[in-house]
Write a protein that holds these residues in place. Sequence first.
Motif, PDB file in Angstrom:
ATOM      1  N   LEU A 203       0.887  -1.009  -0.050  1.00 18.01           N
ATOM      2  CA  LEU A 203       0.473  -0.224  -0.139  1.00 18.01           C
ATOM      3  C   LEU A 203       0.983   1.379  -0.128  1.00 18.01           C
ATOM      4  O   LEU A 203       0.949   2.179  -0.417  1.00 18.01           O
ATOM      5  N   ALA A 204       2.100   1.511   0.551  1.00 17.99           N
ATOM      6  CA  ALA A 204       3.247   2.109   0.597  1.00 17.99           C
ATOM      7  C   ALA A 204       3.638   2.622  -0.935  1.00 17.99           C
ATOM      8  O   ALA A 204       3.597   3.391  -0.872  1.00 17.99           O
ATOM      9  N   GLU A 207       0.856   3.817  -2.685  1.00 24.85           N
ATOM     10  CA  GLU A 207       1.127   5.934  -1.908  1.00 24.85           C
ATOM     11  C   GLU A 207       2.852   6.957  -2.267  1.00 24.85           C
ATOM     12  O   GLU A 207       2.805   7.235  -1.762  1.00 24.85           O
ATOM     13  N   HIS A 208       3.492   5.540  -2.530  1.00 22.69           N
ATOM     14  CA  HIS A 208       4.916   6.014  -3.386  1.00 22.69           C
ATOM     15  C   HIS A 208       5.478   6.744  -2.288  1.00 22.69           C
ATOM     16  O   HIS A 208       5.994   7.410  -2.537  1.00 22.69           O
ATOM     17  N   LEU A 209       5.422   5.859  -1.377  1.00 22.99           N
ATOM     18  CA  LEU A 209       6.413   6.232  -0.064  1.00 22.99           C
ATOM     19  C   LEU A 209       7.969   5.942  -0.368  1.00 22.99           C
ATOM     20  O   LEU A 209       7.797   4.683  -1.611  1.00 22.99           O
ATOM     21  N   ASN A 210       8.515   6.575   0.281  1.00 27.56           N
ATOM     22  CA  ASN A 210      10.089   6.121  -0.217  1.00 27.56           C
ATOM     23  C   ASN A 210      10.098   4.886   0.840  1.00 27.56           C
ATOM     24  O   ASN A 210      11.148   5.714   1.775  1.00 27.56           O
ATOM     25  N   ILE A 211      10.670   4.096   0.244  1.00 28.78           N
ATOM     26  CA  ILE A 211      10.834   2.335   1.339  1.00 28.78           C
ATOM     27  C   ILE A 211      11.704   1.963   1.241  1.00 28.78           C
ATOM     28  O   ILE A 211      12.791   1.992   0.681  1.00 28.78           O
ATOM     29  N   LEU A 212      12.419   2.041   2.631  1.00 36.77           N
ATOM     30  CA  LEU A 212      13.755   1.611   2.957  1.00 36.77           C
ATOM     31  C   LEU A 212      13.636   0.300   3.694  1.00 36.77           C
ATOM     32  O   LEU A 212      13.092   0.190   4.649  1.00 36.77           O
ATOM     33  N   ALA A 251      -2.064 -12.686   2.383  1.00 43.75           N
ATOM     34  CA  ALA A 251      -3.050 -12.031   2.807  1.00 43.75           C
ATOM     35  C   ALA A 251      -2.821 -11.282   3.637  1.00 43.75           C
ATOM     36  O   ALA A 251      -2.684  -9.943   3.536  1.00 43.75           O
ATOM     37  N   ILE A 252      -2.570 -11.554   4.518  1.00 46.97           N
ATOM     38  CA  ILE A 252      -2.273 -11.088   5.987  1.00 46.97           C
ATOM     39  C   ILE A 252      -0.881 -10.141   6.413  1.00 46.97           C
ATOM     40  O   ILE A 252      -0.304  -8.698   5.925  1.00 46.97           O
ATOM     41  N   PHE A 253       0.115 -10.885   5.598  1.00 47.02           N
ATOM     42  CA  PHE A 253       1.822  -9.717   5.468  1.00 47.02           C
ATOM     43  C   PHE A 253       1.954  -9.654   3.718  1.00 47.02           C
ATOM     44  O   PHE A 253       2.841  -9.755   3.398  1.00 47.02           O
ATOM     45  N   GLN A 254       0.899  -9.780   3.329  1.00 43.57           N
ATOM     46  CA  GLN A 254       1.045  -9.434   2.099  1.00 43.57           C
ATOM     47  C   GLN A 254       2.169  -9.619   0.968  1.00 43.57           C
ATOM     48  O   GLN A 254       2.624  -8.493  -0.034  1.00 43.57           O
ATOM     49  N   LYS A 255       2.630 -11.079   1.361  1.00 40.19           N
ATOM     50  CA  LYS A 255       3.782 -11.664   0.288  1.00 40.19           C
ATOM     51  C   LYS A 255       4.817 -10.752   0.415  1.00 40.19           C
ATOM     52  O   LYS A 255       5.561 -10.788   0.003  1.00 40.19           O
ATOM     53  N   GLN A 256       5.416 -10.459   2.015  1.00 43.06           N
ATOM     54  CA  GLN A 256       6.760  -9.877   2.536  1.00 43.06           C
ATOM     55  C   GLN A 256       7.481 -10.962   3.058  1.00 43.06           C
ATOM     56  O   GLN A 256       6.383 -11.816   3.912  1.00 43.06           O
TER      57      GLN A 256
END
Lengths: 430, 593
Positions: A203-204, A207-212, A251-256
């Motif tokens: 989702l981040a 929303e184009h967040l810069n993610i580290l 589902a819950i952890f969105q494939k992370q």
Amino acid sequence: MAHTRPHYGGTLHVETQADPWQAADSIGRRLVFDSLTRVDEPGGVQPALAVRWKEQNGDHRWQFWLRPGVHFHDGSPLTADSVQQSLERSCKQCPWTSVRALGDSVVITTAAPDPVLPQELARSDYAIAAQDATGDAVGTGPFRFVSNANYMLTLAAVDDTWQGRPFVDTIEITGRRVVRTQWLDLAAGHADLVDVPVEGVRLAQQEHLNILQSGNCDLLALTVARSGVLAEDAQREAIALAVDRAALYNAIFQKQGEMTASLLPDALTGYGFLFPVGRDLVRAQGLHEAGGGAPLTLALDDANPTMQLTAERVALNLREAGFRVQVAVRAPNAEASAAAELALRRIHLESADARAALEQMLAAFGQPLTDESGDPATLYRMEASFIETHQVVPLLYLPRSYGVGARVHGLRLSPDGVPLLADVSLEDAK
Amino acid sequence: MNLRQKILLMFSLTVIVAVAAVAWTVSVRVRSLFDSLDRDRTAALVNQFVHEYQRRGDEVAERVDRMTRDERVIRMAYDLGHGGDASMYLTDAGTLAQEYELNYLELVQPDGSIVSSAQWPAHFGYKEQAIGNAGQPFFLKEEILGQDPSETGLFVVRAVPGIESSLYIVAGERLDSAFISNLSTPAGSSLYLYRNSTSGFDASSLTGAGGAIAEAARYAGAINQARASGVQSSARIMAADGESLNLTAIPLKSANGSVIAVLLVANSRKELVEAQQHIRAIAYGVASAGILFAILISLWVAARVSRPVEQLAQAAQDVAAGDWEVQVPVASRDEVGLLAESFNRMTRELVSQRERLVQSERVAAWRELARRLAHELKNPIFPLQLTVENMIRAKQVSPEMFEEVFAEGSAALTEEIANLKAVIGRFSDFSKLPKPQVSDLDLRDVLNRVIRLYQPTLEQREHPIRVVAKLPESPLPVSVDAELMHRAISNLVLNAMDAMPEGGTLSITAARSGGNVRTTVADTGLGMTAEECERLFTPYYTTKQAGTGLGLAIVQSVIADHHGAIVVESHPGSGTAFVIDLPAIGVGSGERT
């Protein structure tokens, strides 16, 4: 070139869901307190407050020579005595049996050979702290404690730290902040660094967040008490087989992160794939049929909605297998062993060395590491024998993610996923 | 019970019955009115519930319809329809449910897999069967929520239009105490909702506007009946505070017709009970006043009605006691007055008839006496006449024999004159019967004396009579005049002797009989007819050729003077027995028992 050269000064605004000061590995304490050693990004052990070390007597005795000229934030010098006192204060499930000051060094003796003691001493649990005149803990880190009120922690840069002065003057860390609010603050420029829970990474990104994002450093596991109905091995095995890791992962952890049935991430050991992550509901039902139907409680210490959802899903999986499971959030100060047959735990893995990591994980579940060699085959056998008891059902290994503001430069994460804020500079600082 | 008491009782009963009848009629009517009111209240509440149910259902449908037009939902349906990752929408149901103010919201794929669930987030990936109800206006459904108790809700299922069968929305609103609290219930009425979550009755599943219901188990009967039958049921119970309640349980059914909830309408009967108590209190008051009134009326009626009747009754008792000259006052001209006049006339007539009867009896007695005297006197006079005529004839015809005839005649005359004296003496004795001089004695002595006197004579006759005496060992104490009693018993023995000319047996027995001493004198003679027995003790009546008819009259007189009684038992050919009962006295005490 001008914009790439770091600037000194400015205040870094950090927002986080957790309490920034409470836990030993909290983001605030990691900035104030140093350990004798540190782990670099590849996982190697580097000097910190100790400049060198030497093992003696077959890894039973370790001598660490202290960095000279280091002072605590109250001005008192770092001495072997202060290190000895600090280590003794922090020793709860520590690997050593004694710590002794010897000149400008400390000698640590262990009951069993411990070849990875330097890696273990890098953990925040063993950070070195002294007590000032008022009894408060003071460290030797790049930032010193200024205030902590209403989950607003203020840290100030230390000019004469052994690591060199940080770029920013002040760090303000706001804890207990709702993720959505953090993101809004980040978008509005009110925050420079915010949490991005793994389940919110996609989702981040939308929303184009810069993610580290760090490597997998948090183990999500289900602990199973070896008592009552679950004293039978078959019942614990039924629980391990009933859990649907794929639903949690997808589902819950969105494939992370990654699904895991081992205590350590596959990237660290290379043998993680040997532990099957699949679900066998039919076998679980078959194993449970022979057992009793007493109700079970699945406790979780973290009232985080994602953890609650995970616990509910695990409970639903277990109910499908025939168990009667009720989810309960444990009170913050409740004993970890309080009355729950099942518990959902999230354990942060700090060690980058396989043996040290396994020792940390086993210690987290109250098990000692008896191996002396540290070779992968031995570690695998030890881990497998523990996993086969089904007292712990590893579920997922998860990374840590952060949203980084546009004016932040030079931010890196430690191998265990903690932001290294001492290296950060702000673009608009003057 | 006298007439006055009867009148009082009659008036009291009349008043009580009348008051009870009125109270019962009013009570029944009031109950009927309250029952009607109860039905009206229940119907009004049910209508209100149905209206609210319809309104909420329409609202849910409207919100869901609006949601299907929401750009986010359309985009989601499009994405999923094109193989998008469903896990991306795991939490969307919660967000949408909050935004559209829905208690339940599930986003479901065409195969029934739940993409996202607001009410049970962990339920993703599982199947939802309710999408089969897509297109229905709204329906009731039981919603299972993991470890929590199941809930009941009003549900609407809609497919997101435009993207064929790519996403369904299953949304609803909870049917619970909050739903009930929106309904306005009149005072004395309550509305409860029971969720049919378990096979048995579960008290925690019953909620009212204020939440859980205290002592919900009291309502179990009506609820279970509605659950089992599937039709409306009624019952009456006592609430915890002792209040009586009328319950109406209405089953609420799901789309497939199964009962998943029960609407319970409880109407208090407090007002009815109070009204009935009020009526009962009034009835008691009126009945009490009526009884008091009845007493007063009965006293008045007694003064007007019962007193003449009582006087008549008293006069009748006086007449029965022998006072035939009693008269009652005539105070009115009604039936009681006529009765009194008739009574007075009757007593006057009785007195008159008695006087005439006495006169006639007196004449008859004199005639009988004259006849008996003539008969008794004629017998000795005839020999006297013959003797005198013989003496005269001898003087005239044969003077030489006159002396002899004279001597014989004188002797005959003397004998017959003696007979005449005897006859006259017996009549004189009857008229001069003395008063008894009683003394305490043993009756056996009197009887033994009679037996000793007559036994030799009886047994030495040409045709002997055997005497059998059966007297007890113990004394038979009586208070009698010994001589008179001896004379009476002797008379009976002589009568028996006359009754057995051809001989027989004379039995004399005596024994205690209750408080009396019973003496029996029995013969085995010819016996008598019933008519003869009836007249036997009449003075001057006799069945014998030679007798004055005074013997048994004297016996009866003596026995009566001793406060005793004598009866005769006889049949022709079977002998005669005279039974005398005399009052016994206590041994040694001399008192009569």
